[in-house]
Scaffold this motif. Structure first.
Motif, PDB file in Angstrom:
ATOM      1  N   THR A  16       3.915  -9.454 -19.995  1.00  0.00           N
ATOM      2  CA  THR A  16       4.059 -10.544 -19.024  1.00  0.00           C
ATOM      3  C   THR A  16       3.800 -11.881 -19.709  1.00  0.00           C
ATOM      4  O   THR A  16       4.533 -12.854 -19.483  1.00  0.00           O
ATOM      5  CB  THR A  16       3.094 -10.343 -17.835  1.00  0.00           C
ATOM      6  OG1 THR A  16       3.441  -9.116 -17.176  1.00  0.00           O
ATOM      7  CG2 THR A  16       3.171 -11.488 -16.854  1.00  0.00           C
ATOM      8  N   THR A  20       6.595 -14.750 -20.159  1.00  0.00           N
ATOM      9  CA  THR A  20       6.307 -16.076 -19.598  1.00  0.00           C
ATOM     10  C   THR A  20       6.558 -17.153 -20.645  1.00  0.00           C
ATOM     11  O   THR A  20       7.215 -18.155 -20.359  1.00  0.00           O
ATOM     12  CB  THR A  20       4.855 -16.141 -19.084  1.00  0.00           C
ATOM     13  OG1 THR A  20       4.676 -15.149 -18.074  1.00  0.00           O
ATOM     14  CG2 THR A  20       4.531 -17.504 -18.503  1.00  0.00           C
ATOM     15  N   LEU A  26      10.843 -12.707 -14.620  1.00  0.00           N
ATOM     16  CA  LEU A  26       9.693 -11.845 -14.348  1.00  0.00           C
ATOM     17  C   LEU A  26       9.916 -11.070 -13.061  1.00  0.00           C
ATOM     18  O   LEU A  26      10.555 -11.559 -12.123  1.00  0.00           O
ATOM     19  CB  LEU A  26       8.424 -12.696 -14.197  1.00  0.00           C
ATOM     20  CG  LEU A  26       8.038 -13.583 -15.380  1.00  0.00           C
ATOM     21  CD1 LEU A  26       6.856 -14.475 -14.998  1.00  0.00           C
ATOM     22  CD2 LEU A  26       7.701 -12.745 -16.602  1.00  0.00           C
ATOM     23  N   GLU A  30       4.891  -9.304 -12.102  1.00  0.00           N
ATOM     24  CA  GLU A  30       4.675 -10.093 -13.311  1.00  0.00           C
ATOM     25  C   GLU A  30       4.486 -11.570 -12.977  1.00  0.00           C
ATOM     26  O   GLU A  30       3.686 -12.244 -13.634  1.00  0.00           O
ATOM     27  CB  GLU A  30       5.867  -9.942 -14.267  1.00  0.00           C
ATOM     28  CG  GLU A  30       5.937  -8.589 -14.941  1.00  0.00           C
ATOM     29  CD  GLU A  30       7.233  -8.375 -15.710  1.00  0.00           C
ATOM     30  OE1 GLU A  30       7.229  -7.539 -16.641  1.00  0.00           O
ATOM     31  OE2 GLU A  30       8.253  -9.030 -15.380  1.00  0.00           O
ATOM     32  N   SER A  31       5.178 -12.061 -11.976  1.00  0.00           N
ATOM     33  CA  SER A  31       5.011 -13.468 -11.571  1.00  0.00           C
ATOM     34  C   SER A  31       3.594 -13.748 -11.103  1.00  0.00           C
ATOM     35  O   SER A  31       3.006 -14.771 -11.455  1.00  0.00           O
ATOM     36  CB  SER A  31       5.996 -13.829 -10.460  1.00  0.00           C
ATOM     37  OG  SER A  31       7.298 -13.874 -10.956  1.00  0.00           O
ATOM     38  N   ASP A  35       0.788 -16.098 -13.145  1.00  0.00           N
ATOM     39  CA  ASP A  35      -0.003 -17.187 -12.552  1.00  0.00           C
ATOM     40  C   ASP A  35      -1.469 -17.063 -12.952  1.00  0.00           C
ATOM     41  O   ASP A  35      -2.110 -18.055 -13.303  1.00  0.00           O
ATOM     42  CB  ASP A  35       0.126 -17.182 -11.032  1.00  0.00           C
ATOM     43  CG  ASP A  35       1.484 -17.640 -10.545  1.00  0.00           C
ATOM     44  OD1 ASP A  35       2.230 -18.274 -11.320  1.00  0.00           O
ATOM     45  OD2 ASP A  35       1.809 -17.349  -9.371  1.00  0.00           O
TER      46      ASP A  35
END
Length: 142
Positions: A16, A20, A26, A30-31, A35
């Motif tokens: 991830t 990124t 993603l 994964e998003s 974060d």
């Protein structure tokens, strides 16, 4: 039921992080992870090399937080909040985040509550106390 190994979790966070940085698409999970990763720049070195991550050991004696456990707890708590499970966790979180004026710090307080409840459950051989977990968070608001 999804039951990842330690290596699966470490690969997930390292991949991830890589995706990124590369600005690749993603998955929804994964998003969320990305974060949290971006809110923890102190973990970048741990996430940069997947092979080193797979071999890394994080002991209490080292005095270093396990970044993969920490990020996993963020994901777990985010999921709990998103579906309000255990019941009452979402409003307890919202109240705590407002009191602390920080969603991130609210997560960290909740991690302490979650860790204490898991420890108690394992130590005493009893089921996890979901109501006690939510109540422990509510106590932090008062």
């Amino acid at each position: 039921m999804f039951n990842p190994t330690q290596h699966d979790v470490r690969r997930f966070f390292c991949e991830t992080y890589r995706k990124t940085l590369a600005r690749e698409i993603l998955t929804p999970l994964e998003s969320i992870a990305a974060d949290w990763i971006m809110q923890h720049p102190e973990y970048e070195a741990d996430l940069r090399d997947v092979n080193a991550a797979l071999d890394a050991h994080y002991s209490v004696e080292q005095g270093k937080t396990n970044p993969f456990l920490h990020l996993s707890m963020h994901l777990s708590i985010a999921e709990q909040i998103s579906i309000n499970q255990p019941i009452g966790i979402a409003p307890a979180y919202t109240a705590l985040a407002q009191r602390l004026q920080s969603e991130h710090e609210a997560h960290h307080v909740m991690m302490d509550c979650l860790g204490a409840m898991i420890w108690d459950s394992q130590r005493n051989g009893i089921p996890f106390d979901t109501e006690g977990y939510v109540e422990a968070i509510r106590q932090k608001v008062r």
